[in-house]
Enzyme design. Structure first.
Site, PDB file in Angstrom:
ATOM      1  N   ASP A   1      26.054  64.943 -48.392  1.00 61.71           N
ATOM      2  CA  ASP A   1      26.333  65.840 -47.448  1.00 61.71           C
ATOM      3  C   ASP A   1      27.507  65.747 -46.461  1.00 61.71           C
ATOM      4  OD1 ASP A   1      26.239  67.995 -45.258  1.00 61.71           O
ATOM      5  OD2 ASP A   1      24.432  67.299 -44.962  1.00 61.71           O
TER       6      ASP A   1
ATOM      7  N   TYR B   1      20.587  64.553 -40.896  1.00 53.34           N
ATOM      8  CA  TYR B   1      20.320  65.937 -40.600  1.00 53.34           C
ATOM      9  C   TYR B   1      21.297  67.044 -41.458  1.00 53.34           C
ATOM     10  CZ  TYR B   1      20.195  70.364 -38.287  1.00 53.34           C
ATOM     11  OH  TYR B   1      19.945  72.073 -37.867  1.00 53.34           O
TER      12      TYR B   1
ATOM     13  N   LYS C   1      31.951  73.598 -42.203  1.00 56.74           N
ATOM     14  CA  LYS C   1      32.891  73.131 -41.026  1.00 56.74           C
ATOM     15  C   LYS C   1      34.265  73.424 -41.324  1.00 56.74           C
ATOM     16  CE  LYS C   1      29.305  70.419 -38.903  1.00 56.74           C
ATOM     17  NZ  LYS C   1      28.746  71.089 -37.849  1.00 56.74           N
TER      18      LYS C   1
HETATM   19  N1  HOZ Z   1      25.752  69.569 -37.366  1.00 57.01           N
HETATM   20  C1  HOZ Z   1      25.908  70.075 -36.139  1.00 57.01           C
HETATM   21  C2  HOZ Z   1      25.278  69.254 -34.850  1.00 57.01           C
HETATM   22  N2  HOZ Z   1      24.855  67.955 -35.243  1.00 57.01           N
HETATM   23  C3  HOZ Z   1      25.664  71.444 -35.724  1.00 57.01           C
HETATM   24  C4  HOZ Z   1      25.613  72.095 -34.366  1.00 57.01           C
HETATM   25  C5  HOZ Z   1      24.422  73.088 -34.228  1.00 57.01           C
HETATM   26  O1  HOZ Z   1      23.119  72.601 -34.639  1.00 57.01           O
HETATM   27  O2  HOZ Z   1      24.612  73.725 -33.234  1.00 57.01           O
END
Ligand code: HOZ
Length: 429
Positions: A235, A143, A263
């Protein structure tokens, strides 16, 4: 769930889709009502009913120093009194860029944006601008934010809610994206060719739960990209300054062509970044023809929080301490599971981890999906009842922070032990 969280959730659903501003918060992966947070300090969060939890979410990764670290709070206060946003360059942006460039040798120049999604979207555009090619390779369960072309077999919320390919994305866009199994070099070898602009990978996957790369996988990707003239994008939105100060690329000793960050570099404030060699970054506007912009990019308050966070992390013993405490937690949970006869696998990269309810090993999206979701949901809720806030989905990573003291780790093991005993009664008979 407390009465106030229930009431707030009912109210939120009237004006906010699903009552949340990001789907994974909605507890849909585990059922029940999300807790509404009132405040957080150190390793703890407090909900709207004034219930206290050991926080293992850490805002999904940024809060590596714990909540409300005094240096970060001071830096934010100071920056805020000087104006929230100017839409003009500042000294702080140069200093944060210099800190990033010093930490990650693969980055010679970096552009700050506002989120991880913006960072990966821009990284793809840069790869396409540099190569003149269109196709992208990603990994199943990987993701990279909600970028149209990356919502193909996507992890995180996409996988949790069973919509790995989002509605609203034209097939002409996703036709250019090829998704293959993580940790499967042969699969990449089969699909990579001279039309591929980039391979984008989380070097330690964090959105199908935590799944570390197998030996040689990242080096294999590096070699395949080089052989085929494709760019390798790491990433590191999640792993950057998390698994080590220099990110996963420093641990695995791989030089990606482009890196995305987010982050931790904002210390909990909204930020993202993409960086690469000067040669590549000179393609970015206003130096070059690849356009990318943002009113709030390099926001002075976010930059101040990021600089303060990296300043505390740099040359500290924090990473060694995190490794020790996270290792202690892993050992404690594995022992408790063995004692109670609950088949379970803990995947961990430093302070980033996931508990899967399967014998394992969990090496990719398919094996992550072998985890028993009913058991996970029960574990989640029983832990919540014990005052532990875990990510509300099997396919997410949990995080420890520098504020998680040895005492917190011992409490977590004790509570997990109690909960696993109940899981054994309920599921293993
Ligand atoms: N990458 C984070 C969760 N896998 C982001 C959190 C979200 O999507 O709110």
């Amino acid at each position: 769930m407390g009465k106030n969280s229930e009431t707030l959730f009912q109210r939120a659903q009237e004006t906010i889709p699903g009552g949340v501003n990001s789907p994974v918060r909605a507890f849909k992966g585990v059922g029940g009502t999300p807790l509404f947070v009132d405040m957080a300090q150190g390793s703890r969060i407090f909900d709207a009913d004034n219930l206290q939890y050991i926080d293992c979410v850490g805002s999904w990764g940024p809060m590596i120093l714990g909540h409300g670290h005094r240096y970060v709070v001071e830096a934010v206060k100071k920056a805020a009194t000087r104006g929230f946003s100017y839409g003009a360059p500042t000294l702080g942006e140069i200093e944060l860029a210099e800190m990033i460039v010093q930490a990650l040798p693969s980055i010679e120049m970096v552009r700050l944006v506002n989120s991880g999604t913006e960072a990966t979207m821009s990284a793809l555009r840069l790869a396409r601008a540099a190569t003149g090619r269109k196709k992208i390779i990603k990994f199943d369960g990987g993701y990279h934010g909600h970028v149209d072309s990356l919502l193909v077999k996507a992890g995180s919320g996409g996988a949790t809610f069973n919509v790995p390919d989002s509605a609203g994305v034209p097939k002409e866009v996703t036709e250019l994206t090829i998704s293959v199994a993580f940790n499967d070099l042969d699969a990449v070898r089969t699909v990579i060719d001279k039309e591929v602009a980039a391979v984008i990978v989380e070097p330690v996957a964090g959105n199908m739960g935590c799944v570390p790369p197998s030996d040689g996988f990242l080096q294999g990707l590096r070699d395949l990209c080089t052989e085929n003239g494709a760019l390798l994008i790491f990433d590191e939105v999640m792993t950057g300054f998390r698994v080590a100060y220099g990110g996963a690329q420093s641990i695995f000793d791989i030089k990606p062509d482009i890196t995305t960050l987010g982050k931790i570099i904002g210390g909990g404030m909204p930020i993202g970044a993409y960086g690469a060699s000067k040669e590549l970054m000179q393609l970015v506007s206003p130096l070059g023809p690849m356009y990318q912009a943002g009113t709030l990019s390099g926001n002075p308050v976010a930059v101040a929080a990021g600089k303060a966070t990296l300043g505390v992390l740099k040359n500290s013993s924090i990473y060694a301490d995190l490794e020790e405490r996270s290792g202690e937690f892993e050992t404690g949970v594995v022992k408790a599971a063995e004692k109670h006869g609950v088949p379970l696998t803990v995947n961990r990269a430093g302070s980033m981890w996931t508990i899967f309810f399967t014998e394992g090993p969990v090496t990719d999206y398919e094996s992550a999906n072998r985890s028993n979701r009913d058991k996970f949901a029960r574990f989640f809720h029983l832990m919540l009842g014990e005052g532990v806030y875990l990510p509300p989905s099997q396919l997410e990573a949990a995080f420890f922070s520098a504020a998680h003291a040895k005492k917190d780790i011992l409490q977590l093991i004790e509570r997990a032990d109690r909960v696993l005993k109940k899981i054994a009664w309920e599921f293993e008979k």
